[in-house]
Design a protein around this motif. Structure first.
Motif, short mmCIF file in Angstrom:
data_model
loop_
_atom_site.label_atom_id
_atom_site.label_comp_id
_atom_site.label_asym_id
_atom_site.label_seq_id
_atom_site.Cartn_x
_atom_site.Cartn_y
_atom_site.Cartn_z
N LYS A 154 98.45 -60.03 21.17
CA LYS A 154 99.72 -60.12 21.87
C LYS A 154 100.54 -61.30 21.34
O LYS A 154 100.04 -62.42 21.23
CB LYS A 154 99.48 -60.31 23.37
CG LYS A 154 98.61 -59.23 24.01
CD LYS A 154 99.23 -57.85 23.89
CE LYS A 154 98.36 -56.81 24.58
NZ LYS A 154 98.93 -55.44 24.43
N GLN A 158 107.48 -59.68 19.85
CA GLN A 158 107.02 -58.85 18.73
C GLN A 158 107.24 -59.51 17.38
O GLN A 158 107.54 -58.84 16.38
CB GLN A 158 107.71 -57.48 18.76
CG GLN A 158 107.20 -56.55 19.84
CD GLN A 158 105.74 -56.16 19.65
OE1 GLN A 158 104.85 -56.75 20.24
NE2 GLN A 158 105.52 -55.17 18.81
N PRO A 173 100.45 -49.94 18.00
CA PRO A 173 99.30 -50.80 17.72
C PRO A 173 98.51 -50.29 16.51
O PRO A 173 98.51 -49.09 16.20
CB PRO A 173 98.46 -50.69 19.00
CG PRO A 173 98.80 -49.35 19.56
CD PRO A 173 100.24 -49.09 19.20
#
Length: 316
Positions: A154, A158, A173
């Motif tokens: 995480k 982004q 992902p």
């Protein structure tokens, strides 16, 4: 004539330096071996083969079969059968040379996952070409200058830095599956893997190699010797590489199955039933004795974290 292939997944336990042989112009004095087309560091098969032969001969208690020339060439010698032999006999003039080719081919170890510092902690970077070389299928397509993160990684907005590069991640992902992606070492990093384009991978790797500085010591004064400062680079710890060993049973005589050493003591890790067993026994000792240069400075150890046998065939 048949053949069999065994693939190896390696993890570096120490920095690994396979030098190019001499000083080069650039950011370091002693550079490491690279693939000519991609400029990616690699570990040549010649380095692996030389270490494997030496260490297998050590286990077999037949040191005369480790180096160049002087091999025993006995029919029951697993070292000479596996790696080949060369024997020079002085019988008048000129010298008579007898040689036999080895029955295995040890290929270069290519980078698969490369560790890089980021604000999210250490991550392991790879690219589509590196994954294909390791037999990984269903590799996702990446837009230019984008990266893909493992599902468990995480990052805010982004975006993730890989060294000095700040890159934007796609929403999907990264999920990787392959025969070579197994074992505890892979389980430890799979949630921290990052996929980048092939173009970026070379840049990221070469920007994040380990670079060290050393100096020669004057034995009389115990201080640094003037003008003896030099720098060198290495593949860092916890990098993952893949290589292959191919057994080609072209010889008419059968492999001498070996259960004890040349001195009559039992082999430490069980009997050798094929040339792949001999090569594997030597390669696994790299975990303790290392490969390449700078061994006295703590370089060179690599661990075999997974092996995969690939069914052979007939190449006649």
């Amino acid at each position: 004539m048949s053949y069999a292939t065994q693939s190896y997944l390696w993890m570096t336990l120490d920095p690994v330096h396979i030098g190019t042989g001499g000083y080069r112009l650039g950011r370091v004095d002693n550079s490491i071996v690279r693939e000519p087309g991609t400029r990616l560091p690699k570990i040549p098969g010649t380095s692996l083969s030389g270490a494997a032969r030496s260490y297998a001969a050590m286990q077999n208690e037949s040191p005369q079969c480790a180096g160049q020339g002087g091999h025993c060439q006995q029919r029951d010698c697993p070292i000479c059968y596996t790696f080949g032999s060369l024997k020079v006999e002085q019988q008048g003039n000129p010298k008579k040379t007898t040689s036999y080719a080895g029955t295995i081919n040890i290929f270069d170890a290519q980078l698969l996952f490369f560790p890089v510092h980021s604000l999210a902690g250490p991550v392991w970077v790879t690219s589509p070409d590196q994954l294909r070389g390791a037999g990984v299928k269903q590799i996702p397509q990446l837009p230019a200058e984008k990266i893909m993160l493992a599902a468990g990684l995480k990052v805010p907005q982004q975006q993730l830095n890989l060294g000095w590069l700040l890159l934007e991640a796609v929403d999907d992902p990264l999920k990787l599956k392959g025969a070579m992606l197994q074992g505890a070492a892979w389980d430890a990093i799979k949630a921290r893997t990052v996929l980048v384009t092939d173009k970026l991978f070379s840049q990221i790797v070469n920007s994040n190699l380990e670079v060290r500085t050393s100096v020669s010591i004057d034995p009389e004064t115990g201080a640094a010797e003037k003008g003896a400062l030099f720098t060198y680079e290495a593949i860092p710890r916890s990098a993952f590489l893949v290589s292959a060993v191919v057994e080609d049973s072209f010889r008419q005589d059968k492999f001498p199955v070996t259960e004890q050493t040349a001195q009559g003591t039992p082999l430490t890790n069980g009997p050798w039933r094929s040339p792949l067993d001999v090569a594997g026994a030597g390669l696994k000792m790299i975990e303790w004795l290392g490969v390449g240069g700078m061994g006295t400075r703590g370089f060179g150890r690599m661990r075999v974290v997974h092996t995969e046998n690939i069914s052979g065939g007939n190449n006649a």
